[in-house]
Design a protein around this motif. Structure first.
Motif, mmCIF file in Angstrom:
data_model
loop_
_atom_site.group_PDB
_atom_site.id
_atom_site.type_symbol
_atom_site.label_atom_id
_atom_site.label_comp_id
_atom_site.label_asym_id
_atom_site.label_seq_id
_atom_site.Cartn_x
_atom_site.Cartn_y
_atom_site.Cartn_z
ATOM 1 N N UNK A 95 -1.114 0.214 40.634
ATOM 2 C CA UNK A 95 -2.369 0.968 40.607
ATOM 3 C C UNK A 95 -2.067 2.468 40.628
ATOM 4 N N UNK A 96 -2.744 3.216 39.779
ATOM 5 C CA UNK A 96 -2.537 4.664 39.708
ATOM 6 C C UNK A 96 -3.874 5.387 39.734
ATOM 7 N N UNK A 97 -4.136 6.169 40.782
ATOM 8 C CA UNK A 97 -5.343 6.988 40.744
ATOM 9 C C UNK A 97 -5.247 7.940 39.550
ATOM 10 N N UNK A 98 -6.239 7.874 38.684
ATOM 11 C CA UNK A 98 -6.211 8.675 37.456
ATOM 12 C C UNK A 98 -7.006 9.968 37.609
ATOM 13 N N UNK A 99 -7.605 10.184 38.772
ATOM 14 C CA UNK A 99 -8.410 11.384 38.981
ATOM 15 C C UNK A 99 -9.826 11.186 38.487
ATOM 16 N N UNK A 100 -10.695 12.096 38.835
ATOM 17 C CA UNK A 100 -12.104 12.082 38.449
ATOM 18 C C UNK A 100 -12.788 10.749 38.757
ATOM 19 N N UNK A 101 -12.358 10.087 39.826
ATOM 20 C CA UNK A 101 -13.025 8.873 40.272
ATOM 21 C C UNK A 101 -12.584 7.596 39.584
ATOM 22 N N UNK A 102 -11.475 7.644 38.850
ATOM 23 C CA UNK A 102 -10.976 6.472 38.131
ATOM 24 C C UNK A 102 -9.611 6.054 38.687
ATOM 25 N N UNK A 103 -9.326 4.753 38.586
ATOM 26 C CA UNK A 103 -8.003 4.227 38.900
ATOM 27 C C UNK A 103 -7.550 3.389 37.718
ATOM 28 N N UNK A 104 -6.317 3.597 37.290
ATOM 29 C CA UNK A 104 -5.731 2.821 36.200
ATOM 30 C C UNK A 104 -4.803 1.782 36.805
ATOM 31 N N UNK A 105 -4.935 0.544 36.346
ATOM 32 C CA UNK A 105 -4.072 -0.540 36.792
ATOM 33 C C UNK A 105 -3.226 -1.001 35.617
ATOM 34 N N UNK A 106 -1.905 -0.923 35.757
ATOM 35 C CA UNK A 106 -1.016 -1.541 34.797
ATOM 36 C C UNK A 106 -1.000 -3.025 35.140
ATOM 37 N N UNK A 107 -1.012 -3.874 34.131
ATOM 38 C CA UNK A 107 -1.235 -5.304 34.334
ATOM 39 C C UNK A 107 -0.085 -6.154 33.835
ATOM 40 N N UNK A 108 0.082 -7.304 34.471
ATOM 41 C CA UNK A 108 1.057 -8.298 34.040
ATOM 42 C C UNK A 108 0.323 -9.623 33.949
ATOM 43 N N UNK A 109 0.324 -10.246 32.760
ATOM 44 C CA UNK A 109 -0.404 -11.501 32.588
ATOM 45 C C UNK A 109 0.300 -12.632 33.327
ATOM 46 N N UNK A 110 -0.491 -13.464 33.999
ATOM 47 C CA UNK A 110 0.018 -14.622 34.736
ATOM 48 C C UNK A 110 -0.787 -15.846 34.335
ATOM 49 N N UNK A 111 -0.274 -17.023 34.638
ATOM 50 C CA UNK A 111 -1.054 -18.223 34.375
ATOM 51 C C UNK A 111 -2.140 -18.329 35.443
ATOM 52 N N UNK A 112 -3.280 -18.794 35.047
ATOM 53 C CA UNK A 112 -4.432 -18.887 35.955
ATOM 54 C C UNK A 112 -4.114 -19.860 37.041
#
Length: 112
Positions: A95-112
């Motif tokens: 998770x990366x706070x992107x500023x201006x009230x947003x957070x960016x999440x880098x994702x890794x796909x997993x099996x449900x």
């Protein structure tokens, strides 16, 4: 920042989400079994690539990411939390706070 300025920034962010075509439903499933999942609205990017703000050159590899309003998120997002986007399940890798009230999440796909 003053409370007035923060209120203006939050209103701008709301306008972006409501009027800017940002309507990607994101199911946020906390890793803590005592908490309930919630559906948030975000901006999904299948081929997100981080860029160095100084050189404007790409950093790292390309991969999926999602941008969410920080105010909608739990206080401490954890790598055990899951996100379901377009019927695909992801774990949060960074998770990366992107500023201006947003957070960016880098994702890794997993099996449900």
């Amino acid at each position: 920042m003053t409370g007035e300025l923060l209120d203006l920034m939050a209103a701008d962010l709301d306008a972006i989400f409501e009027l800017g075509g940002v309507d990607e439903p994101v199911e946020y499933i906390p890793g803590d079994v005592l908490l309930e999942s919630v559906t948030l609205i975000g901006m999904y990017d299948e081929a997100y690539q981080e860029v160095d703000p100084h050189s404007r050159m790409p950093i790292g590899s390309t991969g999926p990411a999602v941008h969410l309003r920080s105010a909608d998120l739990p206080e401490y997002p954890a790598e055990t939390d899951r996100l379901v986007i377009r019927s695909r399940t992801f774990r949060i890798t960074l998770p990366k706070p992107a500023g201006q009230g947003m957070t960016t999440f880098l994702l890794h796909e997993v099996s449900a």
